[in-house]
Design an enzyme around this catalytic site. Sequence first.
Site, PDB file in Angstrom:
ATOM      1  N   TYR A  20       2.132 -39.564  -0.853  1.00 13.38           N
ATOM      2  CA  TYR A  20       0.833 -39.706  -1.512  1.00 13.38           C
ATOM      3  C   TYR A  20      -0.261 -40.009  -0.479  1.00 13.38           C
ATOM      4  CZ  TYR A  20      -2.740 -41.362  -4.766  1.00 13.38           C
ATOM      5  OH  TYR A  20      -3.910 -41.528  -5.468  1.00 13.38           O
ATOM      6  N   VAL A  42       4.654 -42.605   1.120  1.00 16.33           N
ATOM      7  CA  VAL A  42       4.187 -41.854   2.295  1.00 16.33           C
ATOM      8  C   VAL A  42       3.542 -40.527   1.871  1.00 16.33           C
ATOM      9  CG1 VAL A  42       4.847 -40.762   4.471  1.00 16.33           C
ATOM     10  CG2 VAL A  42       5.978 -42.868   3.754  1.00 16.33           C
ATOM     11  N   LYS A  87      19.759 -52.548  12.377  1.00 19.15           N
ATOM     12  CA  LYS A  87      19.555 -52.381  10.939  1.00 19.15           C
ATOM     13  C   LYS A  87      20.448 -53.385  10.230  1.00 19.15           C
ATOM     14  CE  LYS A  87      17.391 -49.339   8.164  1.00 19.15           C
ATOM     15  NZ  LYS A  87      16.127 -48.614   8.367  1.00 19.15           N
ATOM     16  N   GLY A 116       7.987 -34.749  -2.320  1.00 22.43           N
ATOM     17  CA  GLY A 116       8.119 -36.203  -2.406  1.00 22.43           C
ATOM     18  C   GLY A 116       6.751 -36.828  -2.214  1.00 22.43           C
ATOM     19  N   VAL A 117       6.139 -37.235  -3.320  1.00 14.12           N
ATOM     20  CA  VAL A 117       4.806 -37.837  -3.205  1.00 14.12           C
ATOM     21  C   VAL A 117       4.870 -39.299  -3.659  1.00 14.12           C
ATOM     22  CG1 VAL A 117       3.301 -35.843  -3.126  1.00 14.12           C
ATOM     23  CG2 VAL A 117       4.183 -36.546  -5.335  1.00 14.12           C
ATOM     24  N   GLY A 118       5.739 -40.036  -2.977  1.00 11.53           N
ATOM     25  CA  GLY A 118       5.832 -41.485  -3.171  1.00 11.53           C
ATOM     26  C   GLY A 118       4.840 -42.163  -2.247  1.00 11.53           C
TER      27      GLY A 118
HETATM   28  P1  NAD Z   1       9.195 -43.594  -1.917  1.00 11.39           P
HETATM   29  O1  NAD Z   1      10.426 -44.051  -2.626  1.00 11.39           O
HETATM   30  O2  NAD Z   1       7.914 -44.336  -2.126  1.00 11.39           O
HETATM   31  O3  NAD Z   1       8.890 -42.055  -2.284  1.00 11.39           O
HETATM   32  C1  NAD Z   1       9.858 -41.089  -2.352  1.00 11.39           C
HETATM   33  C2  NAD Z   1       9.428 -40.083  -3.422  1.00 11.39           C
HETATM   34  O4  NAD Z   1      10.337 -38.987  -3.383  1.00 11.39           O
HETATM   35  C3  NAD Z   1       9.459 -40.646  -4.835  1.00 11.39           C
HETATM   36  O5  NAD Z   1       8.255 -40.321  -5.503  1.00 11.39           O
HETATM   37  C4  NAD Z   1      10.662 -39.937  -5.475  1.00 11.39           C
HETATM   38  O6  NAD Z   1      10.477 -39.709  -6.886  1.00 11.39           O
HETATM   39  C5  NAD Z   1      10.673 -38.634  -4.717  1.00 11.39           C
HETATM   40  N1  NAD Z   1      11.950 -37.921  -4.675  1.00 11.39           N
HETATM   41  C6  NAD Z   1      13.212 -38.415  -4.682  1.00 11.39           C
HETATM   42  N2  NAD Z   1      14.107 -37.408  -4.585  1.00 11.39           N
HETATM   43  C7  NAD Z   1      13.398 -36.273  -4.470  1.00 11.39           C
HETATM   44  C8  NAD Z   1      13.746 -34.913  -4.320  1.00 11.39           C
HETATM   45  N3  NAD Z   1      15.032 -34.525  -4.254  1.00 11.39           N
HETATM   46  N4  NAD Z   1      12.741 -33.993  -4.249  1.00 11.39           N
HETATM   47  C9  NAD Z   1      11.453 -34.381  -4.323  1.00 11.39           C
HETATM   48  N5  NAD Z   1      11.063 -35.643  -4.462  1.00 11.39           N
HETATM   49  C10 NAD Z   1      12.023 -36.584  -4.535  1.00 11.39           C
HETATM   50  O7  NAD Z   1       9.592 -43.548  -0.384  1.00 11.39           O
HETATM   51  P2  NAD Z   1       8.601 -43.486   0.886  1.00 11.39           P
HETATM   52  O8  NAD Z   1       8.418 -44.852   1.421  1.00 11.39           O
HETATM   53  O9  NAD Z   1       7.409 -42.644   0.568  1.00 11.39           O
HETATM   54  O10 NAD Z   1       9.541 -42.730   1.937  1.00 11.39           O
HETATM   55  C11 NAD Z   1       9.761 -41.333   1.869  1.00 11.39           C
HETATM   56  C12 NAD Z   1      10.704 -40.913   2.981  1.00 11.39           C
HETATM   57  O11 NAD Z   1      10.120 -41.249   4.238  1.00 11.39           O
HETATM   58  C13 NAD Z   1      12.068 -41.614   2.967  1.00 11.39           C
HETATM   59  O12 NAD Z   1      13.048 -40.716   3.483  1.00 11.39           O
HETATM   60  C14 NAD Z   1      11.884 -42.759   3.937  1.00 11.39           C
HETATM   61  O13 NAD Z   1      13.112 -43.178   4.496  1.00 11.39           O
HETATM   62  C15 NAD Z   1      11.006 -42.104   4.982  1.00 11.39           C
HETATM   63  N6  NAD Z   1      10.219 -43.045   5.765  1.00 11.39           N
HETATM   64  C16 NAD Z   1       9.336 -43.885   5.165  1.00 11.39           C
HETATM   65  C17 NAD Z   1       8.587 -44.763   5.924  1.00 11.39           C
HETATM   66  C18 NAD Z   1       7.578 -45.678   5.295  1.00 11.39           C
HETATM   67  O14 NAD Z   1       6.747 -46.247   6.024  1.00 11.39           O
HETATM   68  N7  NAD Z   1       7.579 -45.866   3.975  1.00 11.39           N
HETATM   69  C19 NAD Z   1       8.735 -44.781   7.340  1.00 11.39           C
HETATM   70  C20 NAD Z   1       9.630 -43.901   7.938  1.00 11.39           C
HETATM   71  C21 NAD Z   1      10.371 -43.030   7.141  1.00 11.39           C
END
Ligand code: NAD
Length: 358
Positions: free
Chosen positions: A184, A182, A78, A178-180
């Site tokens: 969503y 992933v 990392k 958390g509907v970001g």
């Molecule tokens: P993202 O930033 O797109 O989405 C995260 C969402 O969580 C946002 O909408 C944010 O407003 C919301 N959020 C923040 N704090 C919160 C809380 N306390 N309660 C509820 N919602 C909250 O991130 P992502 O890419 O969707 O990743 C989500 C998680 O999955 C992270 O922990 C990330 O490390 C993990 N992850 C992501 C990937 C990937 O491919 N993107 C791969 C492995 C792990």
Amino acid sequence: MFDRLAADDYEQVVLCHDRATGLRVIIAIHSTRLGPALGGTRFYPYPDDASALEDVLRLAKGMTYKSAAAGLDLGGGKAVIIGDPAVARTEALLRMYARFVDALGGRYITAEDVGTTQADMDLIRRETAYVTGVSRSLGGSGDPSAATAYGVLHAMKAVAKHLWGGTDLEGRHVVVAGVGKVGYALLRHLVEERARVSVADVAPAAVERAVRDFAVEAVPVEKAHAIDCDIYSPCAMGAILNPVTIPELHCAAIVGSANNQLADPSCSDLLVDSGVLYAPDYVVNAGGVINIAEELIGYHRERAYANVRRIFDTTTAVIDTAVDRGISTATAADRLAEGRIASVGRVQLLRTSPRVRR
Ligand code: NAD
């Protein structure tokens, strides 16, 4: 410093600095026993160097376990760039960083993480081939979130098979917190599966988008973990499973994408005692790394997604091991990863070409 590295057996930690661009980066290579150390670049305004170092070490080790458990020929590493990406991100800084990555000769391969974007990876690609998650137009696989969500779905199916005898999620109540990116993408799969879905997010716009696009129910963020449901799916921040939240859980299982869901290792035993089945985060969320790993041999979406579907088998194996040996699923996942590093890692010890000095 070296006692800390020895405690978790890190191979290499590199500090890189460039005064002109303000670049300060730490690259941590935890293990290359199974292959080059792949892991994202986090761009974050750490309060001090010590917290940046601790974060990069923890994240690098996590990648070793994630890739090993996923069956990839990759080690764990990392990088963290210290600074606020909104202020410090420049083309020169990222390209200088890329030169440092290149200088490691492929021992470390980078990717997107918190604070970096696909556009950043495309810039980094101009200086080094040791980067994944670049745009499709550059031969990459693009944003890994869709693949991650697809993997979470298959982990849920494995859990459903174990708990309810079939992989069908129809009618199962799933709470996605958390509907970001992933979360969503996961919603789309769950709605297609005819699951009953509730969503929570700290960002009102994210909730509104989910409710509008998928007609799902919104629930308050602070109560999401405590809702009576079949599967609670944390897809936001880490440490959501802790001594305060675990006694309040009313779900049968936890299957989510968030990294580092357990506040500390002892929480896995608290979960066992509470009777909730925990699908270990790094097994569940490996879809992203499985997908970008395909770039290293020439990206092919169908093959990548077929590999992501194997998260079903890995999750099943972890649950079965936990049941058979009377250990937590978190411990079972660690043993799977450590077992593979020990057994497959030693294959490379067999020398196949003589290195003769002339
Ligand atoms: P993202 O930033 O797109 O989405 C995260 C969402 O969580 C946002 O909408 C944010 O407003 C919301 N959020 C923040 N704090 C919160 C809380 N306390 N309660 C509820 N919602 C909250 O991130 P992502 O890419 O969707 O990743 C989500 C998680 O999955 C992270 O922990 C990330 O490390 C993990 N992850 C992501 C990937 C990937 O491919 N993107 C791969 C492995 C792990």
